[in-house]
Scaffold this motif. Structure first.
Motif, short mmCIF file in Angstrom:
data_model
loop_
_atom_site.label_atom_id
_atom_site.label_comp_id
_atom_site.label_asym_id
_atom_site.label_seq_id
_atom_site.Cartn_x
_atom_site.Cartn_y
_atom_site.Cartn_z
N GLU A 1 0.84 -1.20 0.00
CA GLU A 1 0.00 0.00 0.00
C GLU A 1 0.88 1.25 0.00
N PRO A 2 0.43 2.29 -0.72
CA PRO A 2 1.25 3.49 -0.82
C PRO A 2 1.44 4.14 0.55
N ARG A 3 2.68 4.56 0.83
CA ARG A 3 2.95 5.24 2.09
C ARG A 3 2.53 6.70 1.94
N ILE A 4 1.76 7.19 2.90
CA ILE A 4 1.36 8.60 2.80
C ILE A 4 1.79 9.31 4.06
N SER A 5 2.07 10.61 3.90
CA SER A 5 2.56 11.39 5.03
C SER A 5 1.41 11.68 6.00
N TYR A 6 1.82 12.13 7.19
CA TYR A 6 0.84 12.46 8.22
C TYR A 6 -0.12 13.54 7.73
N VAL A 7 0.43 14.55 7.05
CA VAL A 7 -0.40 15.66 6.55
C VAL A 7 -1.42 15.16 5.53
N ARG B 1 -2.59 12.15 5.28
CA ARG B 1 -3.56 11.33 6.00
C ARG B 1 -4.62 12.21 6.67
N LEU B 2 -4.15 13.28 7.32
CA LEU B 2 -5.06 14.21 8.01
C LEU B 2 -5.99 14.89 7.00
N GLY B 3 -5.39 15.34 5.88
CA GLY B 3 -6.18 16.03 4.85
C GLY B 3 -7.26 15.13 4.28
N ARG B 4 -6.89 13.89 3.94
CA ARG B 4 -7.86 12.97 3.34
C ARG B 4 -8.93 12.57 4.34
N THR B 5 -8.52 12.35 5.61
CA THR B 5 -9.51 12.00 6.62
C THR B 5 -10.52 13.12 6.80
N SER B 6 -10.04 14.39 6.84
CA SER B 6 -11.01 15.49 7.03
C SER B 6 -11.91 15.65 5.81
N MET B 7 -11.34 15.52 4.60
CA MET B 7 -12.17 15.67 3.40
C MET B 7 -13.29 14.62 3.38
N ARG B 8 -12.90 13.38 3.67
CA ARG B 8 -13.91 12.31 3.63
C ARG B 8 -14.91 12.46 4.77
N SER B 9 -14.45 12.98 5.93
CA SER B 9 -15.37 13.23 7.04
C SER B 9 -16.44 14.24 6.63
N VAL B 10 -16.02 15.32 5.94
CA VAL B 10 -16.97 16.36 5.52
C VAL B 10 -18.05 15.74 4.62
N VAL B 11 -17.63 14.92 3.67
CA VAL B 11 -18.58 14.29 2.75
C VAL B 11 -19.55 13.38 3.52
#
Lengths: 175, 103
Positions: free
Chosen positions: A5-11, A13-23
């Motif tokens: 699985e692609p390694r992603i940075s903390y930032v 991860r945080l950005g994608r989690t918040s975007m998906r949370s909003v949706v």
């Protein structure tokens, strides 16, 4: 977790989690019919679901083109009418006219999500049914050999490509 | 309620019923598993789409409209996925494709 699985940075991860949370919160508000009291539970669940989503699918989600989406929805609606009516008439016709066959179609689209969307769209549209993935080709069952051809399938592939903002090679040929 | 909305939604319900019925007739009359899947996926997509549109016209709430179309999308997704799974299992399991032998 899988090693590939692609390694992603903390930032990221945080950005994608918040975007998906909003949706997901927006979806919750729709399901709760605007009852904002229920967000006490809903927001918590949305963040939990978004966290799970990023853990399972860490990569960026494919972007949709707004113009491609609008054209795809119109195309899908019209083709659904054609497909539903076609199969209804064949079912009700006294002689039940069918001339089915299977054909192999070579993908021009690349990427997992666009290919799955394309295969699923084919199954819902007139005369075609996705039966089997095999590497870079797809086996399609057609209801009428004369009506559904590689050319008409390529047209659907072009629409799905436009949905993801992709321009396919040779797409001019199928117009 | 405005009569126009009543008439339009009733027409949509009747059309929806026609496609569901035709899909069921196809399920019974079509010759093999693949052609039957055609009957189910196409007729259900359109039948449910028309039903949901008719209900949306009568709902009087945007939340309900959004929910109805969300249900339709979920069913489309489930329908296309299960259709693929059945067709794939039939194809890899060696179930032959019915061919029209008549000229």
């Amino acid at each position: 977790m899988a090693d590939d699985e692609p390694r992603i940075s903390y930032v990221e991860r945080l950005g994608r989690t918040s975007m998906r949370s909003v949706v997901l919160v927006a979806l919750w508000i729709v399901l709760a019919e605007g009852d904002l009291e229920s967000l006490k539970v809903g927001a918590l669940l949305a963040v939990a679901a978004a966290t799970a989503s990023v853990a399972l699918l860490p990569g960026p989600l494919p972007r949709l083109s707004a113009w491609g989406l609008a054209r795809f929805v119109a195309f899908f609606a019209i083709q659904s009418f054609a497909g539903g009516t076609d199969v209804a008439l064949r079912a009700l016709h006294p002689r039940r006219p069918l001339d089915p066959s299977c054909l192999w179609y070579d993908f021009r689209l690349s990427g997992h999500t666009p290919r799955v969307v394309f295969a699923n769209t084919l199954s819902l549209l007139p005369g075609t049914l996705s039966a089997r993935f095999d590497g870079d080709r797809l086996e399609v069952h057609v209801l009428d050999r004369g009506a559904s051809t590689t050319r008409s399938i390529a047209q659907v592939e072009d629409r799905v490509a436009a949905l993801f903002g992709i321009v396919l090679p040779m797409s001019g040929e199928v117009e | 309620m405005i009569p126009v909305v009543d008439i339009a939604s009733t027409a949509l319900f009747v059309a929806s019923g026609f496609y569901f019925l035709a899909g069921s007739v196809g399920l019974v009359r079509f010759p093999d598993v693949y052609t039957r899947l055609h009957a189910l996926t196409k007729a259900d997509n359109l039948g449910l789409g028309l039903l949901v549109t008719g209900l949306a016209l009568r709902s009087g709430s945007w939340y309900t409209v959004a929910k109805l179309y969300a249900i339709w999308l979920l069913v489309l997704f489930a329908s296309a996925t299960s259709c693929y799974l059945v067709a794939h299992a039939a194809r890899t399991g060696g179930i032959p494709v019915w061919r029209n032998e008549r000229p």
